[in-house]
Design a protein around this motif. Sequence first.
Motif, short mmCIF file in Angstrom:
data_model
loop_
_atom_site.label_atom_id
_atom_site.label_comp_id
_atom_site.label_asym_id
_atom_site.label_seq_id
_atom_site.Cartn_x
_atom_site.Cartn_y
_atom_site.Cartn_z
N GLY A 73 8.58 -2.33 5.69
CA GLY A 73 8.27 -2.85 4.36
C GLY A 73 9.46 -3.11 3.45
O GLY A 73 9.28 -3.32 2.25
N LYS A 74 10.68 -3.12 3.97
CA LYS A 74 11.85 -3.34 3.09
C LYS A 74 11.83 -4.74 2.49
O LYS A 74 11.99 -4.91 1.29
CB LYS A 74 13.16 -3.13 3.89
CG LYS A 74 13.27 -1.76 4.52
CD LYS A 74 14.57 -1.60 5.27
CE LYS A 74 14.73 -2.51 6.49
NZ LYS A 74 13.80 -2.22 7.59
N THR A 75 11.62 -5.73 3.36
CA THR A 75 11.61 -7.10 2.86
C THR A 75 10.44 -7.30 1.89
O THR A 75 10.59 -7.94 0.86
CB THR A 75 11.51 -8.09 4.05
OG1 THR A 75 12.66 -7.89 4.87
CG2 THR A 75 11.45 -9.52 3.59
N HIS A 76 9.31 -6.73 2.24
CA HIS A 76 8.15 -6.81 1.35
C HIS A 76 8.52 -6.29 -0.05
O HIS A 76 8.24 -6.94 -1.06
CB HIS A 76 7.01 -5.98 1.97
CG HIS A 76 5.70 -6.10 1.24
ND1 HIS A 76 4.51 -6.30 1.89
CD2 HIS A 76 5.39 -6.03 -0.07
CE1 HIS A 76 3.53 -6.36 1.00
NE2 HIS A 76 4.05 -6.19 -0.20
N ARG A 100 4.82 -4.78 11.18
CA ARG A 100 4.74 -6.22 11.37
C ARG A 100 3.67 -6.55 12.41
O ARG A 100 3.07 -7.61 12.40
CB ARG A 100 6.09 -6.74 11.84
CG ARG A 100 6.40 -8.13 11.39
CD ARG A 100 7.86 -8.44 11.53
NE ARG A 100 8.66 -7.70 10.56
CZ ARG A 100 9.99 -7.55 10.67
NH1 ARG A 100 10.61 -8.04 11.69
NH2 ARG A 100 10.64 -6.88 9.75
N GLY A 129 10.24 -3.20 10.21
CA GLY A 129 8.81 -3.37 9.97
C GLY A 129 8.19 -2.29 9.11
O GLY A 129 6.98 -2.04 9.19
N ILE A 135 0.85 -1.19 0.00
CA ILE A 135 0.00 0.00 0.00
C ILE A 135 0.89 1.25 0.00
O ILE A 135 1.74 1.40 0.88
CB ILE A 135 -0.91 0.03 1.24
CG1 ILE A 135 -1.66 -1.29 1.41
CG2 ILE A 135 -1.84 1.22 1.20
CD1 ILE A 135 -2.78 -1.53 0.46
N LYS A 148 -4.59 -6.35 4.75
CA LYS A 148 -4.13 -7.56 5.43
C LYS A 148 -5.32 -8.37 5.97
O LYS A 148 -5.28 -9.59 5.96
CB LYS A 148 -3.20 -7.23 6.60
CG LYS A 148 -1.96 -6.50 6.21
CD LYS A 148 -0.83 -7.45 5.90
CE LYS A 148 0.35 -6.67 5.39
NZ LYS A 148 1.26 -7.42 4.56
N GLU A 179 0.10 -7.66 11.21
CA GLU A 179 -0.13 -9.07 10.93
C GLU A 179 -0.25 -9.89 12.23
O GLU A 179 -1.09 -10.77 12.34
CB GLU A 179 0.98 -9.62 10.04
CG GLU A 179 0.42 -10.40 8.89
CD GLU A 179 1.39 -10.45 7.72
OE1 GLU A 179 1.52 -11.49 7.11
OE2 GLU A 179 2.04 -9.41 7.42
P1 ADP Z 1 11.11 -4.69 7.18
O1 ADP Z 1 11.76 -5.68 6.25
O2 ADP Z 1 11.31 -3.28 6.76
O3 ADP Z 1 11.44 -4.91 8.61
P2 ADP Z 1 8.72 -6.02 6.29
O4 ADP Z 1 8.88 -5.87 4.83
O5 ADP Z 1 9.01 -7.35 6.88
O6 ADP Z 1 9.56 -4.90 7.06
O7 ADP Z 1 7.24 -5.54 6.66
C1 ADP Z 1 6.60 -5.91 7.86
C2 ADP Z 1 5.15 -6.23 7.58
O8 ADP Z 1 4.46 -5.05 7.23
C3 ADP Z 1 4.97 -7.18 6.42
O9 ADP Z 1 3.88 -8.01 6.74
C4 ADP Z 1 4.61 -6.29 5.28
O10 ADP Z 1 3.80 -6.95 4.34
C5 ADP Z 1 3.86 -5.19 5.98
N1 ADP Z 1 3.95 -3.90 5.28
C6 ADP Z 1 4.86 -2.94 5.48
N2 ADP Z 1 4.62 -1.88 4.69
C7 ADP Z 1 3.52 -2.19 4.00
C8 ADP Z 1 2.74 -1.50 2.99
N3 ADP Z 1 3.06 -0.25 2.61
N4 ADP Z 1 1.68 -2.13 2.47
C9 ADP Z 1 1.34 -3.37 2.88
N5 ADP Z 1 2.01 -4.06 3.81
C10 ADP Z 1 3.09 -3.49 4.36
#
Ligand code: ADP
Length: 471
Positions: free
Chosen positions: A170-173, A327, A168, A132, A302, A330
């Motif tokens: 969204g980097k990994t996402h 995070r 948390g 998002i 989610k 979820e």
């Molecule tokens: P990071 O790697 O930065 O620590 P993650 O990518 O693991 O964070 O994100 C943590 C959670 O938040 C995941 O479930 C991810 O899908 C969700 N999330 C973070 N940003 C968004 C976004 N903009 N839209 C949808 N989900 C997001």
Amino acid sequence: MDKTKVWDAVLERMSEKISRMEFHTWFKKVQIVEISGAALVLGCPTEMNKNWLESKYHGLILSNLKSVLPEIERLYFKVDLSLADRPDEKKAPKAFAEQRAPRKLPNQPDARIEPGLDTRITQAKFTLKNFIVGEETKFAHAACEAVVGTKLNEKKKYNPLFLYGGVGLGKTHLLQGIANEMRAKYPNAKVLYITAERFMNEIVDAIKTRKADEMRKKYRRVDAFLLDDVQFFEGKEKTQEELFNTFNDLYEFNRQIVFSADRPPSELTGISDRLRSRMGWGLLADLQMPNFETRLAIVQSKAQEQQLILPPDVQEFIATNVRSNLREVENILNQIGAECDISGVSPTVQTVGKILRKINPERAIEITSDGKSALARSTDDVITAVGEYFQTPATDLLGASRKKEIVYPRQIAWLLCKDVLRMSYEAIGEDFGGKNHTTIMHGVRKMRDLARKDSPTARHLHALKMDLGAK
Ligand code: ADP
Ligand code: MG
């Protein structure tokens, strides 16, 4: 026309606007229970289902209803528990069945990638489409889109792309989203997503088993190299050296490189200057905590993924209170899902408040909506909480009985109305069956005195205030 036929026709029409999953989640057990003149009542199997349809689909359903039955002007929803376990639930109308099945993104190890370049850790659920986008993440997301949009062997616009931001956000996402979408777009591409930690472990293993050369060849043949959490390399000199060499090779051959970290390259102190400088050669994009509206959209998306129906006030409550790490969204939804499965009760702001406190007991829970407490909005909420706590029926709390075991919880309820809801004595009196404001005032004062002297009373009040979300 009979009710079933009407509803079938409406669903048929709506199939263009709602997805198969929405149908299965929210429409499968819904039925028309009554048509009377210009009004139509839809029966829903649960309170949650009703709330959701009311808040999200009212307009859509009504307009489609009108095109089937032009005389309908008003649409109502009611809970009909018998629908919940009706065996003959609706099949999806044919139009849904013809909808293209959602594109399956690969989450299997890619057969074309040599053993050792294991890609299983990419989860198909992360895509750039279901990320998002808000003001705070627009730039980073657009950069990722651009990466996917660039042809494999062309000179890259943003190379490397370096994404950074706190835990948390969204980097990994985004990294996995790039991986998934590149693989879908270029089925023959070798796209490698790997966490920094795993990268290091593979290097250590390869050195141990004297297969370092082999490993290098594998890495240097990928089309895209997505390395997550590079802050992990701080102080790991040998791994940095390998990465440096890999980087140079990939870069020279126009292969896409994407890094993520919790800080910008300039702040990665334990990483060699030459590597840090390369990390900053391309585009830097930061991720910040999204604002309330975006968080709300994330909660909704989610919840939908988890097929969880949340009343609007609960959605807002979660979005308000998740303020540093997405995070948690979820986590919270998983817990809500589990608790609802077990108890069969729809989530409320109170139950979710308890979940939030369990996850993070330190947090100050914030109330939602225009200064009014969403946690305890009304006298009804206080009566429910007090009634449950003392096992006293609401009718007794509202009534005039002078029995001690009823007067005590009743006066506690008054005090809570005063302190948590900040109601006037007059208003409390009105809500409690038209009592005089002086009666209320005396009751409240009596309880305040008691709470000072009597520790059980103080404890009850504290527990009830926690229940109602007031600190
Ligand atoms: P990071 O790697 O930065 O620590 P993650 O990518 O693991 O964070 O994100 C943590 C959670 O938040 C995941 O479930 C991810 O899908 C969700 N999330 C973070 N940003 C968004 C976004 N903009 N839209 C949808 N989900 C997001
Ligand atoms: Mg991560």
